[in-house]
Motif scaffolding. Structure first.
Motif, PDB file in Angstrom:
ATOM      1  N   GLU A  27     138.246   7.452  65.237  1.00  0.00           N
ATOM      2  CA  GLU A  27     139.539   7.573  65.915  1.00  0.00           C
ATOM      3  C   GLU A  27     140.479   8.494  65.147  1.00  0.00           C
ATOM      4  O   GLU A  27     141.223   9.271  65.742  1.00  0.00           O
ATOM      5  CB  GLU A  27     140.168   6.190  66.106  1.00  0.00           C
ATOM      6  N   ASP A  28     140.437   8.412  63.808  1.00  0.00           N
ATOM      7  CA  ASP A  28     141.252   9.313  62.990  1.00  0.00           C
ATOM      8  C   ASP A  28     140.820  10.760  63.162  1.00  0.00           C
ATOM      9  O   ASP A  28     141.653  11.668  63.262  1.00  0.00           O
ATOM     10  CB  ASP A  28     141.170   8.939  61.510  1.00  0.00           C
ATOM     11  N   ALA A  86     137.068   9.091  56.999  1.00  0.00           N
ATOM     12  CA  ALA A  86     137.967   8.854  58.123  1.00  0.00           C
ATOM     13  C   ALA A  86     137.216   8.166  59.261  1.00  0.00           C
ATOM     14  O   ALA A  86     136.029   8.412  59.470  1.00  0.00           O
ATOM     15  CB  ALA A  86     138.537  10.183  58.616  1.00  0.00           C
ATOM     16  N   SER A  87     137.912   7.313  59.994  1.00  0.00           N
ATOM     17  CA  SER A  87     137.301   6.674  61.152  1.00  0.00           C
ATOM     18  C   SER A  87     137.148   7.705  62.274  1.00  0.00           C
ATOM     19  O   SER A  87     137.800   8.755  62.261  1.00  0.00           O
ATOM     20  CB  SER A  87     138.155   5.503  61.631  1.00  0.00           C
ATOM     21  N   GLU A 112     142.013  11.933  66.589  1.00  0.00           N
ATOM     22  CA  GLU A 112     143.455  12.200  66.586  1.00  0.00           C
ATOM     23  C   GLU A 112     143.788  13.489  65.840  1.00  0.00           C
ATOM     24  O   GLU A 112     144.630  14.268  66.285  1.00  0.00           O
ATOM     25  CB  GLU A 112     144.222  11.020  65.979  1.00  0.00           C
ATOM     26  N   GLU A 113     143.122  13.728  64.730  1.00  0.00           N
ATOM     27  CA  GLU A 113     143.352  14.962  63.967  1.00  0.00           C
ATOM     28  C   GLU A 113     142.940  16.186  64.787  1.00  0.00           C
ATOM     29  O   GLU A 113     143.626  17.218  64.788  1.00  0.00           O
ATOM     30  CB  GLU A 113     142.608  14.934  62.637  1.00  0.00           C
TER      31      GLU A 113
END
Length: 124
Positions: free
Chosen positions: A105-106, A102-103, A109-110
């Motif tokens: 940013e991901d 996952a990036s 967000e999570e």
């Protein structure tokens, strides 16, 4: 560079709410039944810590945060959330996701979704 200010704000807010809850509310079932607020808070701290460890030590198995009792949960959330923010900010120059990863940013967000969901379920 990933801006982790929203995560730090959210984590500090929910940690302070957990710190201010009396034992009776920490041990009471959240969202109409099921797990207690304390259990949900510990689950959040463990998820944040695991995400931080995956960022800092890719490929290593994350260690699990121990259950130190209901009055430590606010602090555990704060420490795990701040560790995750620091790991995401450091990032090692990783801008996007490689295959199966996952990036930043991901991940951010999570983490924000997990904090918001825990707050909602606990009525905080």
């Amino acid at each position: 560079m990933t801006d982790c200010t929203p995560l730090l704000d959210a984590v500090d807010r929910i940690a302070d709410r957990f710190r201010s809850l009396p034992q009776s509310r920490l041990l009471a079932a959240a969202d109409g039944g099921g797990a207690s607020r304390a259990a949900l808070g510990l689950e959040l701290a463990r998820a944040l810590a695991a995400s931080a460890q995956r960022e800092e030590f890719p490929g290593a198995e994350p260690r699990r945060i121990p259950d130190l009792g209901v009055f430590a949960i606010g602090d555990q959330i704060a420490v795990a959330g701040h560790d995750l923010a620091a790991a995401l900010a450091a990032g090692g120059g990783r801008e996007g996701a490689s295959q199966g990863e996952a990036s930043r940013e991901d991940v951010l967000e999570e983490a924000l979704r997990a904090v918001a969901e825990t707050a909602r379920r606990c009525g905080l």
